[in-house]
Design an enzyme around this catalytic site. Structure first.
Site, mmCIF file in Angstrom:
data_model
loop_
_atom_site.group_PDB
_atom_site.id
_atom_site.type_symbol
_atom_site.label_atom_id
_atom_site.label_comp_id
_atom_site.label_asym_id
_atom_site.label_seq_id
_atom_site.Cartn_x
_atom_site.Cartn_y
_atom_site.Cartn_z
ATOM 1 N N ASP A 81 0.819 -1.224 0.000
ATOM 2 C CA ASP A 81 0.000 0.000 0.000
ATOM 3 C C ASP A 81 0.848 1.268 0.000
ATOM 4 O O ASP A 81 0.443 2.292 0.533
ATOM 5 C CB ASP A 81 -0.951 0.029 1.214
ATOM 6 C CG ASP A 81 -1.785 -1.232 1.341
ATOM 7 O OD1 ASP A 81 -2.460 -1.585 0.362
ATOM 8 O OD2 ASP A 81 -1.754 -1.872 2.410
ATOM 9 N N HIS A 92 -4.104 -1.751 -6.859
ATOM 10 C CA HIS A 92 -3.424 -0.551 -7.344
ATOM 11 C C HIS A 92 -4.476 0.491 -7.702
ATOM 12 O O HIS A 92 -5.288 0.267 -8.591
ATOM 13 C CB HIS A 92 -2.575 -0.865 -8.579
ATOM 14 C CG HIS A 92 -1.572 -1.947 -8.353
ATOM 15 N ND1 HIS A 92 -0.646 -1.897 -7.342
ATOM 16 C CD2 HIS A 92 -1.356 -3.117 -8.993
ATOM 17 C CE1 HIS A 92 0.112 -2.984 -7.385
ATOM 18 N NE2 HIS A 92 -0.311 -3.741 -8.369
ATOM 19 N N THR A 93 -4.463 1.604 -7.001
ATOM 20 C CA THR A 93 -5.419 2.674 -7.263
ATOM 21 C C THR A 93 -4.768 3.749 -8.124
ATOM 22 O O THR A 93 -3.749 4.312 -7.750
ATOM 23 C CB THR A 93 -5.914 3.302 -5.947
ATOM 24 O OG1 THR A 93 -6.441 2.267 -5.108
ATOM 25 C CG2 THR A 93 -6.999 4.327 -6.217
ATOM 26 N N ALA A 105 -7.083 -1.042 -0.849
ATOM 27 C CA ALA A 105 -7.754 -0.965 -2.152
ATOM 28 C C ALA A 105 -8.422 -2.279 -2.511
ATOM 29 O O ALA A 105 -9.394 -2.312 -3.261
ATOM 30 C CB ALA A 105 -6.746 -0.575 -3.235
ATOM 31 N N THR A 141 -9.206 -4.954 0.035
ATOM 32 C CA THR A 141 -10.073 -5.484 1.088
ATOM 33 C C THR A 141 -10.982 -4.437 1.707
ATOM 34 O O THR A 141 -11.994 -4.781 2.312
ATOM 35 C CB THR A 141 -9.221 -6.090 2.217
ATOM 36 O OG1 THR A 141 -8.416 -5.038 2.794
ATOM 37 C CG2 THR A 141 -8.313 -7.185 1.686
ATOM 38 N N LYS A 185 3.032 10.248 -0.461
ATOM 39 C CA LYS A 185 2.091 10.746 0.552
ATOM 40 C C LYS A 185 2.743 11.677 1.566
ATOM 41 O O LYS A 185 2.385 11.691 2.745
ATOM 42 C CB LYS A 185 1.366 9.570 1.227
ATOM 43 C CG LYS A 185 0.623 8.688 0.230
ATOM 44 C CD LYS A 185 -0.251 7.642 0.870
ATOM 45 C CE LYS A 185 -1.636 8.170 1.154
ATOM 46 N NZ LYS A 185 -2.593 7.086 1.460
ATOM 47 N N SER A 221 6.247 12.033 -4.286
ATOM 48 C CA SER A 221 4.846 12.167 -4.691
ATOM 49 C C SER A 221 4.137 13.096 -3.714
ATOM 50 O O SER A 221 4.184 12.883 -2.501
ATOM 51 C CB SER A 221 4.166 10.794 -4.705
ATOM 52 O OG SER A 221 2.777 10.933 -4.933
#
EC number: 6.3.4.4
Length: 432
Positions: A14, A42-43, A300, A302, A332, A415
């Site tokens: 994640d 994967h989002t 993403a 579960t 993040k 990111s």
């Protein structure tokens, strides 16, 4: 000269790999998955539209990229076809871009039944699997009794293999776990029906990868889960059932390790974990709740809430070593905005009071360590969407510099948001 780049998670999964894979696919001819199954999630967010992929490589949204699923991936036919339909409904011509190795082991209904029955039996000691049959499918592979995608090309032989393995697995389900068996004929009929759609996408993925190499084209290898969940090098037994580390790239695709040019380790600016197992920096206070809420920390795949904690430089140094990481992508960072203080774990204190700088191999010992923290001043300014490192708040820049010193690896990409354009690139993996 073409380059072959591996992207993998350096924590417990994640970490935000999907966005970075999608970003780097601008440079590639192919993206290949090499391990895991539809337990991955994967989002991707593109122009504000959210897409969640589980099996299909993140490059599928690009018209000029071949998406390969290598032999190290366990394939659930129903899950794959469902994902294909979702993408096709959005106008993505998946079947023209997706190629499946005939050596992929299949996940069938009895694998899921075994997974769920096993977790139920373990009770409070459960591993925390996704319940999707991943582990039992890998067990069958290693025991040399599994069925593979290529077997579907010969229905009569497949039927015989399936009957033999289902007799064994149904015996286990009925007599050990005391649950209902899985119907053989129904499984056979449904799988052969799905084979009609899957077989046209079957290809020699290993050969394709080497053809891209010979043509000097860029290839991206997309890892799933995270390094600390590796079956051999993770927090065993609280791990996944595949090799999530860089070594799995070669064995899961047939692409030799000496052909790999760069390994990008995706790392959150804090730490999260889903499921059971050691997590030394886990937070149970308001800061943990803040990170979970602001970071939208729900799996993403579960939907389970993720456990949140401070950045663990000890665990990350270990991940960097076992993967020969070339550079880090820090994700993040914006989630830390607004905190008065940010902490970094720089060592562990064992149960007998000793300070160590490497994770214990023994899972129980790992679960008993206490983190040793360095505190740094936080920042109130927003880092969201910042595209140049010099535009980050001074304290955020200092945090990044401190992390680099602690983990002994360069942070090449940062990111600052979920969209592909919310990224700071200091050194590009394909030009490093």
């Amino acid at each position: 000269m073409g380059k072959n780049v591996v992207i993998l998670g350096t924590q417990w999964g994640d970490e935000g790999k999907g966005k970075i894979v999608d970003l780097l696919t601008e440079e590639v001819a192919a993206v290949a998955r090499f391990q895991g199954g539809h337990n991955a999630g994967h989002t991707l967010v593109i122009d504000g539209q959210k897409t969640v992929l589980h099996l299909i490589p993140s490059g599928i949204l690009r018209s000029n990229v071949a998406c390969l699923i290598g032999n190290g991936v366990v394939l659930a036919p129903d899950a794959l076809l469902s994902e294909i339909k979702t993408l096709e409904d959005k106008g993505v011509p998946v079947r023209q871009r997706l190629f499946l190795s005939p050596a992929c082991p299949l996940i069938l209904p009895y694998h899921k039944a075994l997974d769920l029955a096993r977790e139920e039996r373990l009770g409070s000691a459960k591993i925390g699997t996704t319940g999707r049959g991943i582990g039992p499918a890998y067990e069958d592979k290693v025991a040399r009794r599994g069925v593979r995608l290529g077997d579907l090309a010969k229905p009569e032989r497949f039927a015989e293999k399936l009957k033999e393995i289902m007799q064994y697995q149904n015996f286990v389900l009925e007599h050990y776990y005391k649950v209902a068996p899985i119907d053989y004929q129904k499984t056979l009929d449904e799988t052969l029906k799905m084979a009609e759609e899957l077989l046209p996408m079957m290809a020699d993925v290993t050969d394709m990868l080497h053809e891209f190499r010979k043509r000097d084209e860029n290839v991206l290898f997309e890892g799933a889960q995270g390094s600390l969940l590796d079956i051999d090098l993770g927090t065993y037994p609280y791990v996944t059932s595949s090799n999530t580390t860089a070594g799995g790239t070669a064995t899961g695709s047939g692409f030799g390790p000496m052909y790999l040019d760069y390994v990008l380790g995706i790392t959150k600016a804090y730490a999260t974990r889903v499921g059971s197992g050691p997590f030394p920096t886990e937070l149970f206070d308001d800061v943990g709740a803040y990170l979970a809420k602001k970071g939208n920390e729900f799996g993403a795949t579960t939907g389970r809430p993720r456990r949140c904690g401070w950045f663990d430089a000890v665990a990350l140094r270990h991940a960097i070593q076992i993967n020969s990481v070339s550079g880090i992508c820090l994700t993040k960072l914006d989630v830390l905005d607004g905190l008065d203080v940010v902490k970094v774990c720089v060592g562990y204190r064992t149960a007998d009071g000793a300070e160590i700088t490497r994770p214990p191999i023994d899972c129980e010992a790992f679960g008993e360590v206490e983190p040793v923290y360095e505190e740094l001043p936080g920042w109130k300014e927003s880092t969201f969407g910042v595209k140049r490192v010099e535009d980050l708040p001074k304290n955020a820049q200092d945090y990044i510099a401190f992390l680099e010193k602690q983990i002994e690896a360069p942070i090449d990409v940062i990111s600052t948001g979920p969209d592909r354009n919310e990224t700071i690139t200091l050194r590009h993996p394909f030009s490093a």
